[in-house]
Design an enzyme around this catalytic site. Structure first.
Site, PDB file in Angstrom:
ATOM      1  N   HIS A   1      28.347   9.850   3.582  1.00 49.66           N
ATOM      2  CA  HIS A   1      29.163   8.873   4.289  1.00 49.66           C
ATOM      3  C   HIS A   1      30.484   8.736   3.549  1.00 49.66           C
ATOM      4  CE1 HIS A   1      30.545   5.342   6.348  1.00 49.66           C
ATOM      5  NE2 HIS A   1      29.511   5.389   7.166  1.00 49.66           N
TER       6      HIS A   1
ATOM      7  N   GLU B   1      13.932   8.807  10.313  1.00 52.65           N
ATOM      8  CA  GLU B   1      14.718   9.628   9.394  1.00 52.65           C
ATOM      9  C   GLU B   1      13.870  10.658   8.650  1.00 52.65           C
ATOM     10  OE1 GLU B   1      17.668   7.405   7.277  1.00 52.65           O
ATOM     11  OE2 GLU B   1      18.167   9.119   5.988  1.00 52.65           O
TER      12      GLU B   1
ATOM     13  N   ARG C   1      36.583   1.807  10.180  1.00 55.50           N
ATOM     14  CA  ARG C   1      37.572   2.787  10.615  1.00 55.50           C
ATOM     15  C   ARG C   1      37.699   2.796  12.135  1.00 55.50           C
ATOM     16  NH1 ARG C   1      35.206   7.599   8.999  1.00 55.50           N
ATOM     17  NH2 ARG C   1      33.497   6.326   8.288  1.00 55.50           N
TER      18      ARG C   1
ATOM     19  N   LEU D   1      19.732   4.636  14.754  1.00 57.05           N
ATOM     20  CA  LEU D   1      19.033   3.479  15.320  1.00 57.05           C
ATOM     21  C   LEU D   1      18.603   3.784  16.753  1.00 57.05           C
ATOM     22  CD1 LEU D   1      21.198   0.604  13.809  1.00 57.05           C
ATOM     23  CD2 LEU D   1      19.051   1.558  12.980  1.00 57.05           C
TER      24      LEU D   1
ATOM     25  N   HIS E   1      24.006   9.631   2.445  1.00 59.00           N
ATOM     26  CA  HIS E   1      23.736   8.516   3.348  1.00 59.00           C
ATOM     27  C   HIS E   1      22.576   8.780   4.292  1.00 59.00           C
ATOM     28  CE1 HIS E   1      24.496   5.077   5.834  1.00 59.00           C
ATOM     29  NE2 HIS E   1      24.776   5.805   6.885  1.00 59.00           N
ATOM     30  N   TYR E   2      22.460  10.002   4.784  1.00 62.41           N
ATOM     31  CA  TYR E   2      21.452  10.234   5.820  1.00 62.41           C
ATOM     32  C   TYR E   2      20.878  11.640   5.700  1.00 62.41           C
ATOM     33  CZ  TYR E   2      19.142  10.365  10.318  1.00 62.41           C
ATOM     34  OH  TYR E   2      18.183  10.464  11.299  1.00 62.41           O
TER      35      TYR E   2
ATOM     36  N   HIS F   1       0.872  -1.176   0.000  1.00 63.61           N
ATOM     37  CA  HIS F   1       0.000   0.000   0.000  1.00 63.61           C
ATOM     38  C   HIS F   1       0.909   1.226   0.000  1.00 63.61           C
ATOM     39  CE1 HIS F   1      -3.236  -2.692   0.794  1.00 63.61           C
ATOM     40  NE2 HIS F   1      -4.122  -1.726   0.967  1.00 63.61           N
TER      41      HIS F   1
ATOM     42  N   LEU G   1      25.940  11.530  14.250  1.00 68.83           N
ATOM     43  CA  LEU G   1      27.021  10.607  14.603  1.00 68.83           C
ATOM     44  C   LEU G   1      26.573   9.187  14.293  1.00 68.83           C
ATOM     45  CD1 LEU G   1      28.130  12.006  18.072  1.00 68.83           C
ATOM     46  CD2 LEU G   1      29.281  12.291  15.873  1.00 68.83           C
TER      47      LEU G   1
HETATM   48  C1  FAD Z   1      23.333   1.067   4.486  1.00 68.77           C
HETATM   49  C2  FAD Z   1      22.920   1.808   5.732  1.00 68.77           C
HETATM   50  C3  FAD Z   1      23.540   1.500   6.945  1.00 68.77           C
HETATM   51  C4  FAD Z   1      23.178   2.177   8.091  1.00 68.77           C
HETATM   52  N1  FAD Z   1      23.784   1.843   9.267  1.00 68.77           N
HETATM   53  C5  FAD Z   1      23.422   2.489  10.398  1.00 68.77           C
HETATM   54  C6  FAD Z   1      24.018   2.136  11.658  1.00 68.77           C
HETATM   55  O1  FAD Z   1      24.868   1.257  11.727  1.00 68.77           O
HETATM   56  N2  FAD Z   1      23.625   2.803  12.761  1.00 68.77           N
HETATM   57  C7  FAD Z   1      22.671   3.781  12.713  1.00 68.77           C
HETATM   58  O2  FAD Z   1      22.317   4.336  13.747  1.00 68.77           O
HETATM   59  N3  FAD Z   1      22.066   4.109  11.528  1.00 68.77           N
HETATM   60  C8  FAD Z   1      22.436   3.500  10.392  1.00 68.77           C
HETATM   61  N4  FAD Z   1      21.841   3.861   9.197  1.00 68.77           N
HETATM   62  C9  FAD Z   1      20.736   4.819   9.213  1.00 68.77           C
HETATM   63  C10 FAD Z   1      19.458   4.112   9.646  1.00 68.77           C
HETATM   64  O3  FAD Z   1      19.465   2.793   9.180  1.00 68.77           O
HETATM   65  C11 FAD Z   1      18.218   4.807   9.096  1.00 68.77           C
HETATM   66  O4  FAD Z   1      18.265   6.150   9.418  1.00 68.77           O
HETATM   67  C12 FAD Z   1      16.969   4.197   9.706  1.00 68.77           C
HETATM   68  O5  FAD Z   1      16.821   2.856   9.267  1.00 68.77           O
HETATM   69  C13 FAD Z   1      15.738   4.964   9.319  1.00 68.77           C
HETATM   70  O6  FAD Z   1      14.634   4.282   9.838  1.00 68.77           O
HETATM   71  P1  FAD Z   1      13.168   4.770   9.541  1.00 68.77           P
HETATM   72  O7  FAD Z   1      12.287   3.753  10.170  1.00 68.77           O
HETATM   73  O8  FAD Z   1      13.022   6.179   9.907  1.00 68.77           O
HETATM   74  O9  FAD Z   1      13.042   4.701   7.955  1.00 68.77           O
HETATM   75  P2  FAD Z   1      13.276   3.486   6.943  1.00 68.77           P
HETATM   76  O10 FAD Z   1      13.949   2.359   7.603  1.00 68.77           O
HETATM   77  O11 FAD Z   1      13.881   4.104   5.741  1.00 68.77           O
HETATM   78  O12 FAD Z   1      11.795   3.023   6.637  1.00 68.77           O
HETATM   79  C14 FAD Z   1      10.910   3.799   5.880  1.00 68.77           C
HETATM   80  C15 FAD Z   1       9.823   2.893   5.374  1.00 68.77           C
HETATM   81  O13 FAD Z   1       8.780   3.673   4.806  1.00 68.77           O
HETATM   82  C16 FAD Z   1       8.389   3.095   3.594  1.00 68.77           C
HETATM   83  N5  FAD Z   1       7.834   4.134   2.720  1.00 68.77           N
HETATM   84  C17 FAD Z   1       8.448   5.237   2.239  1.00 68.77           C
HETATM   85  N6  FAD Z   1       7.609   5.932   1.446  1.00 68.77           N
HETATM   86  C18 FAD Z   1       6.448   5.257   1.437  1.00 68.77           C
HETATM   87  C19 FAD Z   1       5.182   5.472   0.786  1.00 68.77           C
HETATM   88  N7  FAD Z   1       4.954   6.533  -0.005  1.00 68.77           N
HETATM   89  N8  FAD Z   1       4.190   4.561   1.004  1.00 68.77           N
HETATM   90  C20 FAD Z   1       4.415   3.470   1.785  1.00 68.77           C
HETATM   91  N9  FAD Z   1       5.573   3.228   2.428  1.00 68.77           N
HETATM   92  C21 FAD Z   1       6.577   4.107   2.250  1.00 68.77           C
HETATM   93  C22 FAD Z   1       9.642   2.480   3.037  1.00 68.77           C
HETATM   94  O14 FAD Z   1       9.321   1.469   2.117  1.00 68.77           O
HETATM   95  C23 FAD Z   1      10.304   1.952   4.278  1.00 68.77           C
HETATM   96  O15 FAD Z   1       9.887   0.660   4.584  1.00 68.77           O
HETATM   97  C24 FAD Z   1      22.189   3.179   8.030  1.00 68.77           C
HETATM   98  C25 FAD Z   1      21.565   3.478   6.812  1.00 68.77           C
HETATM   99  C26 FAD Z   1      21.932   2.809   5.667  1.00 68.77           C
HETATM  100  C27 FAD Z   1      21.268   3.155   4.376  1.00 68.77           C
END
Ligand code: FAD
Ligand code: SF4
Ligand code: SF4
Ligand code: FES
Lengths: 233, 411
Positions: B113, B235, B129, B252, B210-211, B35, B247
């Site tokens: 990043h 995010e 690192r 998470l 990255h973020y 959805h 940082l």
């Molecule tokens: C490769 C990678 C490694 C990382 N490692 C770390 C780490 O080690 N430590 C740390 O603290 N942070 C890390 N981060 C950052 C962290 O993972 C993210 O900031 C965090 O997962 C964001 O969580 P969230 O629930 O806010 O969003 P997300 O996990 O991005 O979830 C958003 C969800 O919303 C859904 N969505 C978006 N738009 C729509 C729409 N229009 N309709 C329906 N669904 C939608 C997406 O499909 C997704 O499932 C990393 C990020 C990446 C990319």
């Protein structure tokens, strides 16, 4: 190079030419979608083997599209034993019900301190990305669609072996019917798993736990009933 | 002093997510897979629900709700091809809030990043690192203290690249055993995507988006400014916990702590929310908009523009900014917005239309890109992830403030 993809609208395998260069299957699929056929449908997210959405079959073997380097003459199909929603996109909501039926979660929390060794113990099992590759590879589904299956049983084992779980019995109870004893220990799941998880061994471990809890192998009981030691061998 | 935050190999996020998922199954929480969120329903400044595209049927679905929590992730995906984020991270939730009359803020703060794999933009985590990995250039020289904040390290790498040098991550001295213990997934990704074994060879890297520090403007209860009863977390939200420069590890931390907080506040809100049901105005509007997309001729391939936008943003609105380049970027994005009339979808299927979803995601990217640029233009200083040539110092006197963008809601 040319790869062939099973399309759902006409149930035909369609061939797509690709420039000869190294790329992941996922990159090939996105390139085809962007430049040749926008209707080609597949699931993907992270490109980094962690979201678990992109599993397909390549030449009859399960692969993560983002972790497989595409080769000339590859034949790409959707996962087996899943309803095909469109092309390579399958319905995973039904397979996820196996997690519910096996209650693969922490039943009752108890305080326990974990050593790094304890943590290591279920580290592999908790690497599971729910990509469904093992499910597609498991031959039991050809005969028993109700089988709980490899990833659900691995997850049940992961919780049962956690020191913070106070109620291993419930977990073991819930993996008896269509569960640990229905597996034929063929290890296809283990071969298919992109994360190096070994559901077959986890199922064997769950069998041992089941025996500890007083369960016996039902297939064994059935066989021994029909066995007549005096029949003339 | 511990070297790293709480972690599970290089899979911390995955393990949190799956534990949460298992707990949701246990609590019998319903998931509506496939959805896609199109818009919020807002009546007199109060949330009434949201509109979704149900991919299974192609129907536009209205879900009425007394409170809504948005957790739609960041907008790093706008830097298509130059980001560690997944394809869909195009800031949909942020675009949705803007259209609903809510506020968004600090969009210029995009974190780059330092260490993504050169060819695939796949992340090599900080821990490489943190555990003692070095950064070296093609001449084998170390050029920065690897443990400095991400923005400084990313800029140092960027400068090496500008001087025509390649940059590598060197973890060989950690040894195979330690690498397999700490970074098993990343070792596998290096082998797969770069054909190198990090225990034996240098890892070619580049900094990529990255973020997203910026996002939906929320108050201390995580309620969206301008939309009562709508909360945002993770995010997609700008809860101001990361300042101008997050940082490692703190995202998470944010989602696990503030996620619960947002849920509690949304629940509290429902107790006093009015019972007035939403009408179907928004649904009808979205239905028409989707029909129009299907009817639109497709003479220009939006996938090409999506890539062009990613490259443009990386090159001109990236690690190091400059006003003339930002202005050029703005012009180019505006031109793309005008071209949008010629971009439609080639796939006309009503069901499981990924072409349509990707078109909508690109639309979010195209909506937000000029706002990232204008916020960057307006900030004539350097602060955290935002670094501008000609204005290399932090200027608290003029810029110790947030850039908030909010549209007047058309009725
Ligand atoms: C490769 C990678 C490694 C990382 N490692 C770390 C780490 O080690 N430590 C740390 O603290 N942070 C890390 N981060 C950052 C962290 O993972 C993210 O900031 C965090 O997962 C964001 O969580 P969230 O629930 O806010 O969003 P997300 O996990 O991005 O979830 C958003 C969800 O919303 C859904 N969505 C978006 N738009 C729509 C729409 N229009 N309709 C329906 N669904 C939608 C997406 O499909 C997704 O499932 C990393 C990020 C990446 C990319
Ligand atoms: S070992 Fe068991 S679970 Fe795994 S594929 Fe074979 S039958 Fe299925
Ligand atoms: S056990 Fe392996 S193959 Fe099965 S779902 Fe998990 S990650 Fe995929
Ligand atoms: S795209 Fe995420 S696992 Fe392949």
């Amino acid at each position: 190079m040319t790869i062939t993809i099973l399309r759902s609208h006409n149930k035909q395998e369609e061939a797509y030419p690709l420039e000869d260069k190294e790329r992941t299957l996922l990159k090939a699929l996105t390139d085809i979608k962007a430049t040749q056929d926008a209707s080609l449908t597949f699931s993907a997210g992270c490109r980094a083997s962690v979201c678990g959405t992109c599993a397909v079959r390549v030449n009859g073997k399960e692969q993560l599209a983002c972790a497989y380097k595409v080769q000339d003459q590859d034949v790409i199909e959707p996962l087996q034993y899943h309803e095909v929603l469109r092309d390579l996109k399958v319905n995973k909501s039904l397979t996820k019900k196996t997690l519910q039926r096996s209650t693969a979660w922490l039943q009752t929390f108890q305080e326990a301190s974990l050593t790094p060794k304890d943590e290591k113990f279920s580290e592999k099992q908790s690497d599971c990305i729910l990509c469904d590759a093992c499910y597609s590879a498991c031959p039991v589904y050809a005969v028993n669609p109700d089988f709980l299956g490899p990833f659900a049983l691995t997850r049940a084992y992961r919780y049962s072996s956690d020191k913070r779980e106070a109620d291993t019995k419930t977990l073991v109870d819930n993996v008896q019917s269509n569960g640990v004893w229905d597996c034929i220990l063929c290890a296809e799941c283990t071969l298919a798993c992109p994360k190096g998880i070994d559901p077959k061994t986890d199922i064997l471990m769950l069998r041992s736990l089941s025996i500890e809890q007083g369960y016996t192998d039902p297939t064994f009981v059935q066989q021994s009933f029909g066995f007549d030691p005096n029949a003339g061998f | 002093m511990p070297k790293r935050a709480c972690y599970a190999q290089d899979y911390t996020g995955l393990k949190i997510l799956h534990t949460l998922y298992d707990s949701c199954l246990k609590a019998e929480i319903d998931f509506l897979d496939d959805h896609y969120l199109l818009n919020l329903i807002v009546d007199e400044g109060c949330i009434k629900g949201a509109i979704f595209l149900d991919s299974h049927t192609g129907e536009i679905i209205q879900i009425n709700a007394k409170a809504v929590v948005l957790a739609t992730g960041g907008y790093g995906g706008i830097y298509h091809g130059y980001t560690t984020n997944s394809y869909g991270s195009t800031g949909d939730g942020i675009a949705v809030v803007l259209r609903a009359g809510g506020a968004v803020s600090d969009l210029e703060f995009v974190q780059f990043h330092p260490t993504a794999l050169k060819r695939s933009s796949i992340l090599m985590s900080e821990s490489a690192r943190g555990e003692g990995g070095y950064l070296v250039n093609s001449e084998g020289e170390r050029f920065i203290d690897e443990l400095k904040p991400r923005d400084e390290v990313a800029r140092a790498i960027f400068r090496q690249e500008q001087e025509g040098k390649e940059v590598f991550l060197d973890v060989r001295h950690l040894g195979e055993e330690k690498l397999m213990h700490l970074l098993p997934q990343e070792v596998a990704l290096c082998k797969l995507h770069e054909h190198i074994d990090p225990a034996k060879a240098l890892i070619p890297i580049k900094p990529v988006a990255h973020y997203s520090m910026g996002g939906i403007e929320v108050n201390s209860s995580l309620e969206v400014q301008g939309i009562q009863g709508c909360f945002a977390v993770g995010e997609c939200a700008n809860a101001k916990v990361h300042g101008a420069n997050r940082l490692g590890g703190n995202s998470l931390l944010e989602i696990t702590s503030l996620g619960r907080f947002a849920g509690d506040h949304a629940h509290q809100y429902t107790r006093s929310a009015s019972n007035k049901e939403a009408n179907s105005t928004q649904r009808d509007k979205d239905q028409k908009a989707i029909e129009a997309i299907y009817a639109q001729a497709c003479t220009l391939n939006f996938y090409e523009k999506q890539q062009a936008l990613g490259k443009l943003m990386y090159e001109k609105v990236g690690i190091q900014r400059e006003n003339t380049q930002l202005l050029q970027a703005m012009e180019e994005v505006r031109a793309m917005q005008e071209m949008k009339e010629q971009m439609g979808i080639a796939d006309k299927s009503p069901i499981h239309n990924q072409n349509l979803i990707e078109y909508l995601e690109f639309s979010s990217a195209l909506l937000l890109a000029p706002m990232i640029i204008s916020s960057a233009l307006a900030r004539n200083e350097s602060r955290g992830a935002h670094y501008k040539i000609g204005f290399e110092k932090q200027d608290d006197k003029h810029f110790a403030k947030h850039h908030i963008i909010q549209w007047k809601r058309e009725i």
